[in-house]
Design a protein around this motif. Structure first.
Motif, PDB file in Angstrom:
ATOM      1  N   TRP A 117       0.814  -1.212   0.000  1.00 46.16           N
ATOM      2  CA  TRP A 117       0.000   0.000   0.000  1.00 46.16           C
ATOM      3  C   TRP A 117       0.849   1.264   0.000  1.00 46.16           C
ATOM      4  N   THR A 118       0.221   2.315  -0.498  1.00 47.52           N
ATOM      5  CA  THR A 118       0.718   3.680  -0.415  1.00 47.52           C
ATOM      6  C   THR A 118      -0.461   4.591  -0.727  1.00 47.52           C
ATOM      7  N   GLY A 119      -0.342   5.831  -0.384  1.00 45.58           N
ATOM      8  CA  GLY A 119      -1.391   6.779  -0.745  1.00 45.58           C
ATOM      9  C   GLY A 119      -1.317   7.073  -2.233  1.00 45.58           C
ATOM     10  N   GLU A 120      -2.416   6.869  -2.926  1.00 40.73           N
ATOM     11  CA  GLU A 120      -2.429   7.072  -4.376  1.00 40.73           C
ATOM     12  C   GLU A 120      -2.071   8.511  -4.750  1.00 40.73           C
ATOM     13  N   LYS A 121      -2.454   9.453  -3.903  1.00 45.06           N
ATOM     14  CA  LYS A 121      -2.196  10.870  -4.177  1.00 45.06           C
ATOM     15  C   LYS A 121      -0.974  11.407  -3.426  1.00 45.06           C
ATOM     16  N   SER A 122      -0.197  10.521  -2.819  1.00 46.23           N
ATOM     17  CA  SER A 122       1.018  10.947  -2.111  1.00 46.23           C
ATOM     18  C   SER A 122       2.166  11.125  -3.105  1.00 46.23           C
ATOM     19  N   SER A 123       3.234  11.774  -2.676  1.00 43.61           N
ATOM     20  CA  SER A 123       4.388  11.916  -3.574  1.00 43.61           C
ATOM     21  C   SER A 123       4.933  10.550  -3.972  1.00 43.61           C
ATOM     22  N   ALA A 124       4.943   9.598  -3.025  1.00 44.01           N
ATOM     23  CA  ALA A 124       5.395   8.241  -3.373  1.00 44.01           C
ATOM     24  C   ALA A 124       4.446   7.614  -4.397  1.00 44.01           C
ATOM     25  N   GLY A 125       3.145   7.788  -4.203  1.00 46.52           N
ATOM     26  CA  GLY A 125       2.171   7.242  -5.143  1.00 46.52           C
ATOM     27  C   GLY A 125       2.370   7.774  -6.556  1.00 46.52           C
ATOM     28  N   TYR A 126       2.618   9.074  -6.677  1.00 47.36           N
ATOM     29  CA  TYR A 126       2.879   9.666  -7.996  1.00 47.36           C
ATOM     30  C   TYR A 126       4.163   9.097  -8.605  1.00 47.36           C
ATOM     31  N   LEU A 127       5.199   8.944  -7.771  1.00 48.46           N
ATOM     32  CA  LEU A 127       6.462   8.395  -8.259  1.00 48.46           C
ATOM     33  C   LEU A 127       6.273   6.963  -8.759  1.00 48.46           C
ATOM     34  N   TYR A 128       5.571   6.143  -7.979  1.00 46.56           N
ATOM     35  CA  TYR A 128       5.332   4.759  -8.399  1.00 46.56           C
ATOM     36  C   TYR A 128       4.587   4.709  -9.727  1.00 46.56           C
ATOM     37  N   LYS A 129       3.552   5.527  -9.877  1.00 45.56           N
ATOM     38  CA  LYS A 129       2.779   5.527 -11.121  1.00 45.56           C
ATOM     39  C   LYS A 129       3.642   5.976 -12.300  1.00 45.56           C
ATOM     40  N   LYS A 130       4.469   7.011 -12.096  1.00 41.45           N
ATOM     41  CA  LYS A 130       5.343   7.482 -13.179  1.00 41.45           C
ATOM     42  C   LYS A 130       6.386   6.431 -13.549  1.00 41.45           C
ATOM     43  N   THR A 131       6.725   5.560 -12.603  1.00 40.40           N
ATOM     44  CA  THR A 131       7.719   4.523 -12.846  1.00 40.40           C
ATOM     45  C   THR A 131       7.086   3.284 -13.489  1.00 40.40           C
ATOM     46  N   GLY A 132       5.762   3.243 -13.562  1.00 39.89           N
ATOM     47  CA  GLY A 132       5.092   2.141 -14.240  1.00 39.89           C
ATOM     48  C   GLY A 132       4.319   1.183 -13.353  1.00 39.89           C
ATOM     49  N   PHE A 133       4.313   1.421 -12.041  1.00 37.45           N
ATOM     50  CA  PHE A 133       3.508   0.581 -11.148  1.00 37.45           C
ATOM     51  C   PHE A 133       2.032   0.832 -11.441  1.00 37.45           C
ATOM     52  N   GLU A 134       1.227  -0.217 -11.306  1.00 32.53           N
ATOM     53  CA  GLU A 134      -0.210  -0.116 -11.507  1.00 32.53           C
ATOM     54  C   GLU A 134      -0.933  -0.610 -10.267  1.00 32.53           C
ATOM     55  N   ILE A 135      -2.089  -0.031  -9.999  1.00 38.98           N
ATOM     56  CA  ILE A 135      -2.914  -0.471  -8.870  1.00 38.98           C
ATOM     57  C   ILE A 135      -3.606  -1.764  -9.268  1.00 38.98           C
ATOM     58  N   THR A 136      -3.440  -2.792  -8.437  1.00 36.77           N
ATOM     59  CA  THR A 136      -4.095  -4.070  -8.711  1.00 36.77           C
ATOM     60  C   THR A 136      -5.146  -4.404  -7.669  1.00 36.77           C
ATOM     61  N   ARG A 137      -5.073  -3.785  -6.500  1.00 32.20           N
ATOM     62  CA  ARG A 137      -6.066  -3.979  -5.445  1.00 32.20           C
ATOM     63  C   ARG A 137      -6.227  -2.681  -4.681  1.00 32.20           C
ATOM     64  N   THR A 138      -7.394  -2.497  -4.093  1.00 30.80           N
ATOM     65  CA  THR A 138      -7.646  -1.335  -3.247  1.00 30.80           C
ATOM     66  C   THR A 138      -8.127  -1.823  -1.890  1.00 30.80           C
ATOM     67  N   PHE A 139      -7.580  -1.252  -0.836  1.00 33.51           N
ATOM     68  CA  PHE A 139      -7.958  -1.605   0.514  1.00 33.51           C
ATOM     69  C   PHE A 139      -8.733  -0.455   1.143  1.00 33.51           C
ATOM     70  N   HIS A 140      -9.662  -0.788   2.013  1.00 36.82           N
ATOM     71  CA  HIS A 140     -10.398   0.224   2.756  1.00 36.82           C
ATOM     72  C   HIS A 140     -10.065   0.037   4.232  1.00 36.82           C
ATOM     73  N   VAL A 141      -9.738   1.112   4.897  1.00 35.83           N
ATOM     74  CA  VAL A 141      -9.441   1.065   6.318  1.00 35.83           C
ATOM     75  C   VAL A 141     -10.755   1.230   7.070  1.00 35.83           C
ATOM     76  N   MET A 142     -11.025   0.282   7.942  1.00 36.89           N
ATOM     77  CA  MET A 142     -12.236   0.350   8.757  1.00 36.89           C
ATOM     78  C   MET A 142     -11.817   0.461  10.213  1.00 36.89           C
ATOM     79  N   LYS A 143     -12.565   1.217  10.986  1.00 39.57           N
ATOM     80  CA  LYS A 143     -12.251   1.330  12.410  1.00 39.57           C
ATOM     81  C   LYS A 143     -13.536   1.507  13.191  1.00 39.57           C
ATOM     82  N   LYS A 144     -13.436   1.260  14.471  1.00 38.94           N
ATOM     83  CA  LYS A 144     -14.568   1.433  15.371  1.00 38.94           C
ATOM     84  C   LYS A 144     -14.035   1.936  16.705  1.00 38.94           C
ATOM     85  N   ASP A 145     -14.577   2.985  17.193  1.00 42.10           N
ATOM     86  CA  ASP A 145     -14.234   3.465  18.521  1.00 42.10           C
ATOM     87  C   ASP A 145     -14.919   2.542  19.535  1.00 42.10           C
TER      88      ASP A 145
END
Length: 91
Positions: A62-90
């Motif tokens: 994982w990484t943030g899709e809109k983070s600087s790392a996410g942009y770098l990965y996409k420019k380098t040719g990485f592709e998103i193959t799965r998406t995770f959702h963070v769930m929490k409960k207080d």
């Protein structure tokens, strides 16, 4: 690993989790050194080394899709193959 004098300012590894050689990361650049192209250099050196060791792909969880790392990965040719959702409960 990248250094500025004696200070480590960046690193990039693969195969560091449970002996899975094509799992990329962790990877990081000191916030004071970001925006200078160091991450791009480290990432490409790491991928070149992975290829030299006959690996056919690189992946990470994982990484943030809109983070600087996410942009770098996409420019380098990485592709998103799965998406995770963070769930929490207080509780």
């Amino acid at each position: 690993m990248a250094r500025n004098g004696n200070k480590v300012v960046g690193f990039c590894i693969f195969g560091g989790y449970e002996g899975v050689p094509d799992r990329f990361g962790p990877f990081g650049v000191d916030p004071d050194e970001q925006g200078k192209g160091l991450g791009k250099i480290l990432l490409n050196i790491c991928l070149k080394q992975m290829k030299a060791e006959s690996l056919h792909g690189a992946w990470f969880l994982w990484t943030g899709e809109k983070s600087s790392a996410g942009y770098l990965y996409k420019k380098t040719g990485f592709e998103i193959t799965r998406t995770f959702h963070v769930m929490k409960k207080d509780i």
